[in-house]
Design an enzyme around this catalytic site. Structure first.
Site, PDB file in Angstrom:
ATOM      1  N   ALA A 120       0.839  -1.208  -0.011  1.00 44.49           N
ATOM      2  CA  ALA A 120       0.073  -0.153   0.143  1.00 44.49           C
ATOM      3  C   ALA A 120       0.860   1.348   0.061  1.00 44.49           C
ATOM      4  O   ALA A 120       2.039   1.300   0.382  1.00 44.49           O
ATOM      5  CB  ALA A 120      -1.104   0.002   1.271  1.00 44.49           C
ATOM      6  N   GLY A 130       0.613   5.780   0.214  1.00 42.41           N
ATOM      7  CA  GLY A 130      -0.118   7.066   0.642  1.00 42.41           C
ATOM      8  C   GLY A 130       0.567   8.152   1.229  1.00 42.41           C
ATOM      9  O   GLY A 130       1.570   8.105   0.979  1.00 42.41           O
ATOM     10  N   PHE A 138       0.903   8.830   3.985  1.00 36.88           N
ATOM     11  CA  PHE A 138       1.643   8.437   5.367  1.00 36.88           C
ATOM     12  C   PHE A 138       2.685   7.640   5.082  1.00 36.88           C
ATOM     13  O   PHE A 138       3.668   7.622   6.045  1.00 36.88           O
ATOM     14  CB  PHE A 138       0.863   7.309   6.221  1.00 36.88           C
ATOM     15  N   VAL A 188       4.137   0.814   2.438  1.00 33.18           N
ATOM     16  CA  VAL A 188       4.200  -0.092   3.076  1.00 33.18           C
ATOM     17  C   VAL A 188       4.843  -1.541   1.832  1.00 33.18           C
ATOM     18  O   VAL A 188       4.105  -1.522   1.027  1.00 33.18           O
ATOM     19  CB  VAL A 188       2.941  -0.849   3.728  1.00 33.18           C
ATOM     20  N   ASP A 216      -9.365   4.685  15.459  1.00 34.83           N
ATOM     21  CA  ASP A 216      -9.266   4.817  14.219  1.00 34.83           C
ATOM     22  C   ASP A 216      -9.852   3.535  13.489  1.00 34.83           C
ATOM     23  O   ASP A 216      -9.148   2.796  12.447  1.00 34.83           O
ATOM     24  CB  ASP A 216      -8.042   5.246  13.465  1.00 34.83           C
ATOM     25  N   LYS A 257     -11.728   1.331  11.072  1.00 31.95           N
ATOM     26  CA  LYS A 257     -12.462   1.790   9.611  1.00 31.95           C
ATOM     27  C   LYS A 257     -12.064   0.499   8.800  1.00 31.95           C
ATOM     28  O   LYS A 257     -11.208  -0.283   9.359  1.00 31.95           O
ATOM     29  CB  LYS A 257     -11.829   3.176   9.197  1.00 31.95           C
ATOM     30  N   ASN A 271      -8.361  -0.378   8.292  1.00 29.69           N
ATOM     31  CA  ASN A 271      -7.678  -0.890   9.067  1.00 29.69           C
ATOM     32  C   ASN A 271      -8.132  -2.403   9.727  1.00 29.69           C
ATOM     33  O   ASN A 271      -7.456  -2.660  10.732  1.00 29.69           O
ATOM     34  CB  ASN A 271      -7.722   0.152  10.238  1.00 29.69           C
ATOM     35  N   ASP A 303      -2.773  -0.507  12.069  1.00 35.60           N
ATOM     36  CA  ASP A 303      -2.492   1.036  12.259  1.00 35.60           C
ATOM     37  C   ASP A 303      -3.046   1.881  13.361  1.00 35.60           C
ATOM     38  O   ASP A 303      -4.051   2.052  13.607  1.00 35.60           O
ATOM     39  CB  ASP A 303      -3.306   1.798  10.796  1.00 35.60           C
ATOM     40  N   THR A 309     -11.633   9.306  11.233  1.00 36.19           N
ATOM     41  CA  THR A 309     -12.115   9.259   9.743  1.00 36.19           C
ATOM     42  C   THR A 309     -13.707   9.766   9.685  1.00 36.19           C
ATOM     43  O   THR A 309     -14.323   9.131  10.553  1.00 36.19           O
ATOM     44  CB  THR A 309     -11.911   7.905   9.124  1.00 36.19           C
TER      45      THR A 309
END
Length: 485
Positions: free
Chosen positions: A166, A168, A170, A173, A280, A282, A285, A298, A317
């Site tokens: 992944a 983004g 942040f 990974v 967090d 969601k 995650n 996360d 979020t």
């Protein structure tokens, strides 16, 4: 006193000055005579008892009659030699005491040059030891002592990179394999400049501490190791090959929703009892392992918070935020909340599994939609970011896929707002509706906030939570192969 000594030294220098000298030579001689006289007066007044003593309490004044009758140049050299000798003794004694102290604390690791005697060092090592030790850069000290400093050669020699999992804002990974043990891991790489720019250094340290303490839980991704280089942060965790929950499973049977809600609830209950608030929860995650069991990952927005305590940080979020946080962002008021916000987020996840839609928090002039979720970092000290977030909430249009639905849950809401449920809610069995109503309660004091309350509702009638904790229920037995992407 110092001025008197300097003036006396200056008079002495003038009296001993030869008759035919220029002014520059006189000035230099006066300065040297004053400095040497001051040093001689101090060092001749005090005497160290022993070579082994270095405390100020071991200094003894001596009588002026014992002062050696030497010239100023001789006294300066003699006193300088004494100071040099005692400084060497101080360094040697401090080093030996530090080594002896470290032996009583096995978890303390001293530098290599302190644990070896200089008599056993080779000429090359002696030359290396004599070099200047430069101070540690601030960008390294900022992330110390949690993150050990390594170089990129260590990573390339130890791990083999196999693509990106992944990527983004942040960071990135990577999927890596240990070259020796042939084990797969997930390596998260973060830019230090971005972390410092977002004022998230403490947040990152909390993430590492929380995941290190709670990673042994069967439903939480385990953090293996973490390091830093001069430019990046590296977090090595176990590799979860099943992917994200909603990217892997297309349709959720009723029994599978029971199992997954129970597994997430077990993980949340463990975090809360460990003094951690997640904040967090969601879809992105929630991961699935090879056996299709839940794994939470996360912990960047998590925080140590004991049960009964409250916090006020606006983070999370948007589509998974509890109403108390959303209304605080909208109004700009100071609002405190507790662990119940995690149970509301669990209700949002359950609503999506049962109806394939997200609920909506509605206030008089606030509208939110089910567009792509927007992650919000810690904005406690950043008012400009808070204002930007409020403007974003105001611009979001009302989603046409979420018409208003009058329900028992909505009827019980306060005048501050309401939770609007999707139309698919009306097609659910009564126990499924009851699950969403209890988890998506607008007022946190009436919301389910413990696993003990959750397992007593109608939705989990006949469900064995002990089997879910021990992973005795196979998720693959509860769904058809056509329901997996």
């Amino acid at each position: 006193m110092g001025n008197l000594i300097s003036r006396s030294a200056n008079r002495t220098a003038h009296e001993e000055q030869p008759p035919h000298t220029n002014s520059a030579t006189n000035t230099n001689r006066i300065r040297f005579s004053a400095s040497s006289s001051s040093l001689a007066n101090f060092t001749s007044k005090y005497l160290f008892r022993s070579r082994r003593s270095y405390s100020l309490s071991t200094i003894n004044p001596i009588a002026s009659s014992e002062q050696p009758t030497k010239t100023s140049h001789q006294r300066f050299g003699w006193n300088f030699a004494i100071l040099n000798r005692n400084a060497s003794n101080l360094i040697s004694r401090s080093r030996s005491r530090l080594v002896n102290f470290s032996r009583s604390l096995p978890h303390i690791t001293l530098p290599h040059f302190l644990t070896r005697s200089t008599s056993t060092l080779s000429p090359d090592e002696l030359a290396t030891q004599s070099r200047s030790i430069w101070p540690t850069p601030t960008i390294v000290l900022l992330f110390s002592p949690q993150f050990k400093l390594i170089n990129l050669e260590y990573l390339n020699e130890t791990y083999k990179f196999h693509g990106v999992i992944a990527s983004g804002a942040f960071g990135t990974v990577y999927r890596v394999i240990d070259r020796n043990e042939k084990t797969e891991f997930a390596l998260k790489v973060l830019e230090k400049s971005q972390i410092i720019r977002d004022k998230a250094v403490r947040q990152l340290k909390n993430e590492v501490d929380i995941q290190s303490v709670c990673g042994h839980n069967t439903f939480i991704v385990k953090l293996i190791a973490f390091w830093q280089s001069h430019r990046e942060i590296y977090l090595l965790s176990e590799y979860i090959g099943g992917g994200e929950l909603f990217d892997t499973i297309r349709k959720f049977p009723y029994k599978l929703v029971q199992l997954y809600v129970a597994e997430i609830a077990v993980a949340l209950d463990f975090l809360h009892n460990a003094g951690v608030i997640y904040r967090d929860l969601k879809a992105e995650n929630i991961l699935l392992d090879d056996a299709f069991h839940i794994k939470l990952t996360d912990f960047g927005l998590s925080k140590f918070l004991k049960i009964g305590q409250r916090t006020h940080t606006l983070c999370g979020t948007l589509q998974y935020m509890a109403p108390e946080i959303l209304l605080a962002i909208r109004s700009g008021d100071f609002v405190e909340y507790d662990h119940s916000v995690d149970w509301y987020s669990l209700g949002v996840v359950a609503c999506r599994m049962l109806t394939n839609q997200l609920p909506e928090v509605v206030e008089a002039e606030m509208k939110t939609s089910t567009s792509n979720p927007t992650s919000i970092s810690d904005f406690t000290d950043n008012s400009r970011a808070n204002n930007k977030l409020r403007d974003e909430l105001n611009r979001l249009p009302l989603s046409p896929t979420l018409p208003a639905l009058k329900s028992k849950c909505n009827d019980r809401q306060s005048t501050q707002g309401t939770v609007r449920l999707p139309v698919e809610y009306s097609t659910l069995p009564s126990d499924g509706q009851d699950l969403l109503e209890r988890l998506l309660e607008f007022r946190p004091e009436r919301r389910i906030r413990s696993i003990f309350s959750l397992q007593r509702i109608a939705f989990f009638m006949g469900f064995n939570f002990d089997d879910a904790k021990k992973k005795k229920i196979n998720p693959l037995d509860l769904m058809d192969s056509t329901e997996i992407y």
